[in-house]
Design a protein around this motif. Structure first.
Motif, PDB file in Angstrom:
ATOM      1  N   ALA A  44      33.131  26.747  37.432  1.00  0.00           N
ATOM      2  CA  ALA A  44      33.899  27.341  38.526  1.00  0.00           C
ATOM      3  C   ALA A  44      32.955  28.056  39.476  1.00  0.00           C
ATOM      4  O   ALA A  44      31.947  28.633  39.057  1.00  0.00           O
ATOM      5  N   TRP A  45      33.286  27.984  40.762  1.00  0.00           N
ATOM      6  CA  TRP A  45      32.598  28.802  41.782  1.00  0.00           C
ATOM      7  C   TRP A  45      33.569  29.912  42.129  1.00  0.00           C
ATOM      8  O   TRP A  45      34.584  29.698  42.790  1.00  0.00           O
ATOM      9  N   VAL A  46      33.289  31.118  41.666  1.00  0.00           N
ATOM     10  CA  VAL A  46      34.242  32.219  41.751  1.00  0.00           C
ATOM     11  C   VAL A  46      33.540  33.523  42.104  1.00  0.00           C
ATOM     12  O   VAL A  46      32.337  33.681  41.892  1.00  0.00           O
ATOM     13  N   PRO A  47      34.307  34.476  42.643  1.00  0.00           N
ATOM     14  CA  PRO A  47      33.742  35.800  42.929  1.00  0.00           C
ATOM     15  C   PRO A  47      33.749  36.657  41.680  1.00  0.00           C
ATOM     16  O   PRO A  47      34.377  36.320  40.663  1.00  0.00           O
ATOM     17  N   GLU A  48      33.050  37.770  41.765  1.00  0.00           N
ATOM     18  CA  GLU A  48      33.125  38.752  40.679  1.00  0.00           C
ATOM     19  C   GLU A  48      34.491  39.427  40.687  1.00  0.00           C
ATOM     20  O   GLU A  48      35.119  39.544  41.735  1.00  0.00           O
ATOM     21  N   PRO A  49      34.994  39.813  39.513  1.00  0.00           N
ATOM     22  CA  PRO A  49      34.308  39.816  38.219  1.00  0.00           C
ATOM     23  C   PRO A  49      34.447  38.518  37.432  1.00  0.00           C
ATOM     24  O   PRO A  49      34.035  38.441  36.272  1.00  0.00           O
ATOM     25  N   TRP A  50      35.044  37.498  38.074  1.00  0.00           N
ATOM     26  CA  TRP A  50      35.359  36.286  37.324  1.00  0.00           C
ATOM     27  C   TRP A  50      34.125  35.495  36.929  1.00  0.00           C
ATOM     28  O   TRP A  50      34.090  34.893  35.852  1.00  0.00           O
ATOM     29  N   ALA A  51      33.091  35.508  37.760  1.00  0.00           N
ATOM     30  CA  ALA A  51      31.852  34.839  37.364  1.00  0.00           C
ATOM     31  C   ALA A  51      31.301  35.474  36.093  1.00  0.00           C
ATOM     32  O   ALA A  51      30.900  34.773  35.144  1.00  0.00           O
ATOM     33  N   SER A  52      31.307  36.803  36.052  1.00  0.00           N
ATOM     34  CA  SER A  52      30.798  37.498  34.868  1.00  0.00           C
ATOM     35  C   SER A  52      31.713  37.307  33.663  1.00  0.00           C
ATOM     36  O   SER A  52      31.243  37.207  32.523  1.00  0.00           O
ATOM     37  N   ARG A  53      33.011  37.241  33.885  1.00  0.00           N
ATOM     38  CA  ARG A  53      33.919  37.010  32.765  1.00  0.00           C
ATOM     39  C   ARG A  53      33.704  35.620  32.166  1.00  0.00           C
ATOM     40  O   ARG A  53      33.740  35.448  30.945  1.00  0.00           O
ATOM     41  N   LEU A  54      33.465  34.640  33.019  1.00  0.00           N
ATOM     42  CA  LEU A  54      33.198  33.294  32.509  1.00  0.00           C
ATOM     43  C   LEU A  54      31.889  33.245  31.725  1.00  0.00           C
ATOM     44  O   LEU A  54      31.791  32.542  30.711  1.00  0.00           O
ATOM     45  N   VAL A  55      30.886  34.019  32.176  1.00  0.00           N
ATOM     46  CA  VAL A  55      29.606  34.058  31.480  1.00  0.00           C
ATOM     47  C   VAL A  55      29.730  34.824  30.166  1.00  0.00           C
ATOM     48  O   VAL A  55      29.339  34.342  29.089  1.00  0.00           O
ATOM     49  N   VAL A  56      30.271  36.028  30.242  1.00  0.00           N
ATOM     50  CA  VAL A  56      30.305  36.909  29.069  1.00  0.00           C
ATOM     51  C   VAL A  56      31.398  36.498  28.084  1.00  0.00           C
ATOM     52  O   VAL A  56      31.162  36.417  26.872  1.00  0.00           O
TER      53      VAL A  56
ATOM     54  N   ALA B 228      42.484  33.803  36.684  1.00  0.00           N
ATOM     55  CA  ALA B 228      42.805  34.037  35.273  1.00  0.00           C
ATOM     56  C   ALA B 228      43.051  32.717  34.555  1.00  0.00           C
ATOM     57  O   ALA B 228      42.643  32.529  33.395  1.00  0.00           O
ATOM     58  N   GLN B 229      43.690  31.781  35.221  1.00  0.00           N
ATOM     59  CA  GLN B 229      43.925  30.467  34.640  1.00  0.00           C
ATOM     60  C   GLN B 229      42.607  29.721  34.452  1.00  0.00           C
ATOM     61  O   GLN B 229      42.414  29.004  33.462  1.00  0.00           O
ATOM     62  N   THR B 230      41.699  29.886  35.396  1.00  0.00           N
ATOM     63  CA  THR B 230      40.389  29.248  35.296  1.00  0.00           C
ATOM     64  C   THR B 230      39.665  29.677  34.031  1.00  0.00           C
ATOM     65  O   THR B 230      39.095  28.845  33.310  1.00  0.00           O
ATOM     66  N   LEU B 231      39.670  30.971  33.738  1.00  0.00           N
ATOM     67  CA  LEU B 231      39.008  31.461  32.533  1.00  0.00           C
ATOM     68  C   LEU B 231      39.628  30.852  31.279  1.00  0.00           C
ATOM     69  O   LEU B 231      38.910  30.394  30.375  1.00  0.00           O
ATOM     70  N   ASP B 232      40.948  30.823  31.222  1.00  0.00           N
ATOM     71  CA  ASP B 232      41.620  30.260  30.045  1.00  0.00           C
ATOM     72  C   ASP B 232      41.297  28.780  29.875  1.00  0.00           C
ATOM     73  O   ASP B 232      40.989  28.321  28.756  1.00  0.00           O
ATOM     74  N   LEU B 233      41.348  28.025  30.956  1.00  0.00           N
ATOM     75  CA  LEU B 233      41.091  26.594  30.868  1.00  0.00           C
ATOM     76  C   LEU B 233      39.631  26.295  30.561  1.00  0.00           C
ATOM     77  O   LEU B 233      39.316  25.314  29.877  1.00  0.00           O
ATOM     78  N   PHE B 234      38.732  27.132  31.049  1.00  0.00           N
ATOM     79  CA  PHE B 234      37.314  26.942  30.727  1.00  0.00           C
ATOM     80  C   PHE B 234      37.084  27.159  29.235  1.00  0.00           C
ATOM     81  O   PHE B 234      36.350  26.393  28.587  1.00  0.00           O
ATOM     82  N   LYS B 235      37.705  28.179  28.682  1.00  0.00           N
ATOM     83  CA  LYS B 235      37.569  28.434  27.245  1.00  0.00           C
ATOM     84  C   LYS B 235      38.121  27.272  26.428  1.00  0.00           C
ATOM     85  O   LYS B 235      37.600  26.950  25.348  1.00  0.00           O
ATOM     86  N   GLN B 236      39.161  26.624  26.949  1.00  0.00           N
ATOM     87  CA  GLN B 236      39.769  25.487  26.250  1.00  0.00           C
ATOM     88  C   GLN B 236      38.974  24.198  26.413  1.00  0.00           C
ATOM     89  O   GLN B 236      39.268  23.196  25.755  1.00  0.00           O
ATOM     90  N   GLY B 237      37.991  24.201  27.293  1.00  0.00           N
ATOM     91  CA  GLY B 237      37.193  23.006  27.524  1.00  0.00           C
ATOM     92  C   GLY B 237      37.765  22.064  28.551  1.00  0.00           C
ATOM     93  O   GLY B 237      37.243  20.951  28.736  1.00  0.00           O
TER      94      GLY B 237
END
Length: 371
Positions: free
Chosen positions: A214-226, A200-209
């Protein structure tokens, strides 16, 4: 017709038949626990332990790659199959934390990835755990920001993984190494900085730049994409023969397996019932898995994320044992662990008895255990 998995109560006779295959294991339990019941015997048959635990403590993740326990626990299939054994559950972010709980006596079984399973086996000199079933194949990707289109573009970037030494962490480090990029688990000069952290932190930090990918399992790979605008640089399935590699398997403490084979057999019956239902009810299964994730995390996956993530997974009882030696070799190469002798890691005999009883083909331990 009910859309829920078949009632485990109607499959009780099969469980009894399954337990007959555990005779050799059960003799040990009879000698050590003093709690084993014995089944009726016939000429030429041995007494068989049907010992069951008062409680089964099960760990798993709130990830779509753990669809079997997500669905089976939420709809009561697991608890019903276990009968008089009380089911308690604990949610983890990644495998190493679940292994710590196993070592600390906090849980008895867990759905985790191959590398934490390997590490648990190695650190305990082959004593602590056995893999008793698969759960998921596929469903892991390296997703990155705009501007990164090749492995060369990763030099100087910061990439996240779920936890140091977990399955995706090892996969990333091994892939970078194979492409001439250096990483280290002990610090120092790195071509790519790897930051293990909660998804969850990875998604937030990716959005912040702050993160480049990230190399992550689903559903996080899809969340980062979508949700985060990332794109796929590597689909891990493309790196494996036939696109088959284990993402999640079921491990049990060896002591628990030896002492309570009856409970393990019923756990595997519950898994098979859930897997069969998922296969027969694809659309409803993804919805139920999503509902379970929402119950555990207070957040439901969007339809777009859910459909993308689900399509990347194969739900299977097969642990794809042929892929685990490669994972172990990768872990040793990148410094996460030393060389490991994996012989004895699998005990697939109880699972194969359940599968045969239901007319399904057995699965292979690839020479690394009993089957």
């Amino acid at each position: 017709m009910s859309s829920h998995p078949p009632s485990p109560a109607r499959r009780r006779a099969v469980v009894v038949g399954t337990l007959a295959a555990l005779a050799a294991l059960s003799l040990t339990a009879c000698a050590s626990s003093g709690q084993a019941a014995t089944a009726p015997t016939t000429a030429g048959a041995s007494a068989v332990s049907t010992a069951e635990a008062p409680e089964l403590r099960l760990g798993y993740f709130a990830n779509i790659t753990h669809a079997i326990p997500l669905i089976g626990v939420a709809n009561g299939t697991f608890a019903s199959a276990l009968g008089g054994t009380r089911l308690t559950t604990q949610i983890f972010n990644a495998g190493p934390a679940a292994v710590e709980a196993i070592f600390g006596g906090g849980i008895d079984a867990a759905y985790i990835g191959p590398n934490p399973s390997i590490n648990a086996f190695a650190k305990s000199d082959g004593e602590a755990i056995r893999i008793v079933a698969g759960a998921t194949s596929g469903g892991a990707q390296l997703v990155v920001r705009d501007g990164i289109t090749s492995v060369a573009d990763l030099r100087g970037t910061t990439i996240a993984t779920p936890q140091l030494g977990n399955t995706q962490d090892v996969a990333l480090r091994a892939w970078l190494r194979s492409n001439g990029l250096q990483t280290s688990v002990k610090g120092g000069q790195n071509d790519v900085d790897i930051v293990p952290q909660e998804n969850a932190q990875t998604l937030d930090l990716f959005k912040q730049g702050t993160l480049d990918g990230a190399w992550v399992p689903e559903p996080w790979a899809s969340r980062l994409v979508v949700d985060g605008g990332a794109h796929v640089l590597v689909d891990e399935a493309d790196l494996w023969p036939g696109a088959q590699f284990v993402t999640t398997n079921l491990v049990v403490r060896t002591e628990f397996l030896t002492k309570y084979p009856g409970t393990v057999a019923k756990l595997l019956e519950a898994q098979l019932a859930t897997t069969d239902w998922i296969t027969a009810h694809d659309a409803e299964a993804r919805t139920q898995a999503n509902d379970a994730i929402e119950a555990l995390t207070s957040k439901k996956l969007s339809p777009e994320v859910l459909d993308r993530a689900w399509s990347n997974l194969t739900i299977t009882n097969d642990p794809v044992a042929s892929s685990i030696q490669t994972s172990a070799d990768h872990a040793a190469q990148v410094g996460v662990s030393g060389k490991v002798d994996l012989h004895g890691l699998y005990d697939l005999t109880p699972l194969n008895e359940v599968l045969r009883a239901h007319g399904q083909p057995p699965v292979s331990a690839a020479g690394l255990g009993t089957e």
